[in-house]
Design an enzyme around this catalytic site. Structure first.
Site, PDB file in Angstrom:
ATOM      1  N   ARG A   1       2.348   5.548  -4.701  1.00  0.00           N
ATOM      2  CA  ARG A   1       1.077   5.139  -4.965  1.00  0.00           C
ATOM      3  C   ARG A   1       0.505   6.411  -5.905  1.00  0.00           C
ATOM      4  O   ARG A   1       0.688   7.491  -5.554  1.00  0.00           O
ATOM      5  CB  ARG A   1       0.081   5.098  -3.664  1.00  0.00           C
ATOM      6  CG  ARG A   1      -1.233   5.428  -4.285  1.00  0.00           C
ATOM      7  CD  ARG A   1      -2.307   5.153  -3.168  1.00  0.00           C
ATOM      8  NE  ARG A   1      -2.152   3.722  -2.678  1.00  0.00           N
ATOM      9  CZ  ARG A   1      -3.045   3.278  -1.978  1.00  0.00           C
ATOM     10  NH1 ARG A   1      -4.133   4.034  -1.379  1.00  0.00           N
ATOM     11  NH2 ARG A   1      -3.183   1.952  -1.407  1.00  0.00           N
TER      12      ARG A   1
ATOM     13  N   HIS B   1      -1.752  -3.704  -7.577  1.00  0.00           N
ATOM     14  CA  HIS B   1      -1.896  -3.222  -6.325  1.00  0.00           C
ATOM     15  C   HIS B   1      -1.081  -4.588  -5.530  1.00  0.00           C
ATOM     16  O   HIS B   1      -1.694  -5.461  -4.801  1.00  0.00           O
ATOM     17  CB  HIS B   1      -3.147  -3.296  -5.549  1.00  0.00           C
ATOM     18  CG  HIS B   1      -3.292  -2.462  -4.236  1.00  0.00           C
ATOM     19  ND1 HIS B   1      -2.017  -2.100  -3.601  1.00  0.00           N
ATOM     20  CD2 HIS B   1      -4.079  -2.192  -3.161  1.00  0.00           C
ATOM     21  CE1 HIS B   1      -2.091  -1.578  -2.515  1.00  0.00           C
ATOM     22  NE2 HIS B   1      -3.457  -1.748  -2.079  1.00  0.00           N
TER      23      HIS B   1
ATOM     24  N   GLN C   1      -0.854  -5.438  -1.789  1.00  0.00           N
ATOM     25  CA  GLN C   1      -2.065  -5.992  -1.166  1.00  0.00           C
ATOM     26  C   GLN C   1      -2.209  -7.320  -1.361  1.00  0.00           C
ATOM     27  O   GLN C   1      -2.602  -8.314  -0.567  1.00  0.00           O
ATOM     28  CB  GLN C   1      -3.200  -5.133  -1.889  1.00  0.00           C
ATOM     29  CG  GLN C   1      -4.679  -5.651  -1.585  1.00  0.00           C
ATOM     30  CD  GLN C   1      -5.064  -5.493  -0.132  1.00  0.00           C
ATOM     31  OE1 GLN C   1      -4.833  -3.996   0.367  1.00  0.00           O
ATOM     32  NE2 GLN C   1      -5.266  -6.194   0.860  1.00  0.00           N
TER      33      GLN C   1
ATOM     34  N   ASP D   1     -14.194  -6.013  -3.880  1.00  0.00           N
ATOM     35  CA  ASP D   1     -13.452  -4.695  -3.889  1.00  0.00           C
ATOM     36  C   ASP D   1     -14.550  -3.529  -4.147  1.00  0.00           C
ATOM     37  O   ASP D   1     -15.327  -3.906  -4.836  1.00  0.00           O
ATOM     38  CB  ASP D   1     -12.094  -4.503  -4.745  1.00  0.00           C
ATOM     39  CG  ASP D   1     -11.277  -3.097  -4.513  1.00  0.00           C
ATOM     40  OD1 ASP D   1     -11.491  -2.473  -3.617  1.00  0.00           O
ATOM     41  OD2 ASP D   1     -10.618  -3.013  -5.438  1.00  0.00           O
TER      42      ASP D   1
ATOM     43  N   CYS E   1      -9.980  -5.833   0.361  1.00  0.00           N
ATOM     44  CA  CYS E   1      -8.998  -5.199   0.669  1.00  0.00           C
ATOM     45  C   CYS E   1      -8.932  -3.923   1.615  1.00  0.00           C
ATOM     46  O   CYS E   1      -8.049  -3.353   2.029  1.00  0.00           O
ATOM     47  CB  CYS E   1      -8.096  -4.698  -0.622  1.00  0.00           C
ATOM     48  SG  CYS E   1      -9.041  -3.779  -1.762  1.00  0.00           S
TER      49      CYS E   1
ATOM     50  N   ARG F   1      -1.024  -6.529   6.524  1.00  0.00           N
ATOM     51  CA  ARG F   1      -0.303  -5.598   5.454  1.00  0.00           C
ATOM     52  C   ARG F   1       0.964  -5.099   6.125  1.00  0.00           C
ATOM     53  O   ARG F   1       1.978  -5.010   5.568  1.00  0.00           O
ATOM     54  CB  ARG F   1      -1.153  -4.462   5.216  1.00  0.00           C
ATOM     55  CG  ARG F   1      -2.520  -4.452   4.398  1.00  0.00           C
ATOM     56  CD  ARG F   1      -2.170  -4.772   2.880  1.00  0.00           C
ATOM     57  NE  ARG F   1      -1.361  -3.910   2.213  1.00  0.00           N
ATOM     58  CZ  ARG F   1      -1.724  -3.000   1.532  1.00  0.00           C
ATOM     59  NH1 ARG F   1      -3.026  -2.501   1.838  1.00  0.00           N
ATOM     60  NH2 ARG F   1      -1.025  -2.259   0.775  1.00  0.00           N
TER      61      ARG F   1
HETATM   62  N1  NVA Z   1      -9.522  -0.649  -6.340  1.00  0.00           N
HETATM   63  C1  NVA Z   1      -9.370   0.227  -5.063  1.00  0.00           C
HETATM   64  C2  NVA Z   1      -8.286   0.014  -4.100  1.00  0.00           C
HETATM   65  C3  NVA Z   1      -8.188   0.593  -2.985  1.00  0.00           C
HETATM   66  C4  NVA Z   1      -7.235  -0.033  -2.161  1.00  0.00           C
HETATM   67  C5  NVA Z   1      -8.856   1.602  -5.819  1.00  0.00           C
HETATM   68  O1  NVA Z   1      -8.056   1.781  -6.604  1.00  0.00           O
HETATM   69  O2  NVA Z   1      -9.506   2.656  -5.303  1.00  0.00           O
HETATM   70  N1   CP Z   2      -6.052  -1.577   0.699  1.00  0.00           N
HETATM   71  C1   CP Z   2      -5.490  -0.357   0.710  1.00  0.00           C
HETATM   72  O1   CP Z   2      -4.488  -0.102   0.132  1.00  0.00           O
HETATM   73  O2   CP Z   2      -5.959   0.555   1.631  1.00  0.00           O
HETATM   74  P1   CP Z   2      -5.494   2.004   1.371  1.00  0.00           P
HETATM   75  O3   CP Z   2      -6.183   2.663   0.257  1.00  0.00           O
HETATM   76  O4   CP Z   2      -6.186   2.690   2.877  1.00  0.00           O
HETATM   77  O5   CP Z   2      -4.000   2.262   1.629  1.00  0.00           O
END
Ligand code: NVA
Ligand code: CP
Length: 310
Positions: A108, A135, A138, A230, A270, A298
């Site tokens: 990530r 993502h 997800q 989101d 999400c 998940r």
């Molecule tokens: N769009 C959000 C998703 C988190 C799971 C981010 O990138 O922070």
């Molecule tokens: N939805 C998701 O990826 O959550 P986290 O950022 O907690 O991993």
């Protein structure tokens, strides 16, 4: 027909075929049923997954860690801060070295290019656990959740409201591969990436899926099976938070807006949610909300991905 997926990277869902995506959904369904009936399934005994994080995580980290453990393997948490990457070791060399120790890498991070480069130089599967661009894990578990709830994906109408971000992009790629109609309801300047729109539309031709932008959130949710949102400021966009609140306010999913959807419409997010911003408590905690089933999936989906590619 079963498709051989061992060794595959998961960088974006555009890279996976519809058959691979469907096989992953069916595998997740099977693994979930086995776990509910207490049948052990340990195809990854003795395997190690390295998990590199340069951004925070609750769901992705915990679900991958529990998933590999339950499949018989071991997870190694690697904070990017503590790797030599931080001191300038190249991604290519990191990939080559980690490939000598590990059986798979989940990463990530911010720049999508870094994941592409890691996948290019690693000779073990690389799984994208979120970048600024997409993502995919997800979206795979989201379409699995929709399939469980509605019994189909072909022709399912999903309205995504708010910021055309990484989560929106992966829903567009996933939807295009499985025949869904995805509508993004976003203000000007917050549209999904043009390349994602082009690629998703290309993929949609083969499955009968569609994608379009609808500025009016009420019109977007009308006749939809799923209303999805989101956060308005993703990780790394904290400085823009206040400005984004103002522009995105009309796209808040609240009871008033949801009343314009079918009574059977499902609400998805999400998570993490910024309650009171992109969604109200009333909606997040309503009977239409499936956000915690979505979060649970998940785990089942990570297991399916790991079992298939490792
Ligand atoms: N769009 C959000 C998703 C988190 C799971 C981010 O990138 O922070
Ligand atoms: N939805 C998701 O990826 O959550 P986290 O950022 O907690 O991993």
């Amino acid at each position: 027909m079963a498709v051989f997926m061992k060794g595959k990277d998961l960088v974006t869902l555009h890279d996976w075929t519809s058959e691979e995506i469907w096989q992953t959904i069916r595998t997740a369904e099977l693994i979930k049923t086995m776990s509910y009936t207490g049948q052990p399934y340990t195809p990854l005994t003795g395997k190690t997954l390295g998990m590199v994080f340069t951004k925070p995580s609750t769901r992705t980290r915990v679900s991958f860690e529990v998933a590999i453990y339950q499949l018989g393997g071991y997870a190694l948490f690697l904070s990017a801060q503590e790797l030599q990457l931080r001191r300038g070791e190249s991604i290519a060399d990191t990939a080559r070295v980690l490939s000598r120790y590990l059986d798979g890498i989940m990463i990530r991070t911010y720049a999508h290019r870094d994941v592409e480069e890691l996948a290019q130089y690693a000779c073990i599967p690389v799984i994208n656990g979120l970048t600024d661009y997409v993502h995919p894990c997800q979206a795979l578990s989201d379409i699995f959740t929709i399939y469980e709830k509605l019994g189909r994906l072909q022709g399912v109408k999903l309205a995504y409201l708010g910021d055309g971000n990484n989560v929106c992009h992966s829903l567009m790629f996933a939807g295009a591969k499985v025949g869904m109609d995805v509508i993004a309801s976003v203000p000007e300047g917050y549209e999904p990436n043009e390349q994602v729109i082009r690629l998703a539309r290309e993929d949609a031709r083969a499955t009968g899926a569609s994608f379009h932008i609808e500025r009016d959130p009420r019109r977007a949710v009308k006749d939809c099976d799923v209303v999805y949102t989101d956060v308005w400021a993703s990780m790394g966009q904290e400085a823009e938070h206040a400005a984004r609140l103002k522009v995105l306010q009309p796209y808040q999913v609240n009871a008033g807006l949801l009343a314009h959807a079918k009574p059977s419409a499902l609400f998805m997010h999400c998570l993490p949610a910024h309650r009171g911003e992109e969604v109200t408590d009333e909606v997040a905690d309503s009977p239409q909300s499936i956000i915690f089933d979505q979060a649970e999936n998940r785990l089942h989906m990570q297991k399916a991905i790991l079992a298939l590619v490792m």
